[in-house]
Design a protein around this motif. Structure first.
Motif: not given
Length: 146
Positions: A29-32, A120-125
């Protein structure tokens, strides 16, 4: 041929016109993060600062090998190998993203957007929630079309 006319990720070498396909994992997952109050500096300013600090001295065949060495897919139990850091721009927010669990965080191009890559997307969230208020943020996943 411009990189965007070829499918998938490409490594540009030399003056950027020699392109080589890269096999990169896309299971992250990418967090911008666009920092509050930041704006894009001109490309000329970014490269002038790069030249002033002798940044070109770090661009060598060894750097290309380091980028190419980071590309294999990882086995589930192996840590990811990150490509070399961005030599054009830096941000303390990249370190904040790493502290929040990003396996890779850096400035995107010349900035000001900072990105963090998460397993994981949850980590990005969770990172999004922890860094809320620092700027605008988006979470996405990479997509390569062939």
């Amino acid at each position: 041929m411009p990189f965007f006319l070829r499918s998938g990720p490409q490594l540009g070498t030399g003056d950027g016109t020699v392109l080589e396909p890269l096999e990169l994992p896309v299971d992250y997952a990418v967090l911008l993060l666009l920092p509050a109050g930041e704006h894009k500096r001109s490309t000329a300013d970014v490269y002038a600062a790069f030249d002033a600090r002798g940044g070109a001295a770090g661009y060598s065949e060894a750097r290309s090998r380091a980028a190419l060495g980071a590309r294999p897919r990882r086995a589930a139990a192996q840590p990811r190998r990150a490509p070399p850091p961005n030599d054009l721009a830096s941000s303390p927010l990249a370190e904040r993203l790493r502290a929040e669990g990003a396996f890779r965080a850096d400035v995107s191009g010349a900035g000001p957007v900072v990105y963090g890559l998460f397993d994981e997307a949850e980590d990005a969230e969770r990172a999004d929630a922890a860094l809320r208020g620092l700027g605008e943020m988006w979470i996405t996943r990479p997509a390569w079309y062939r």
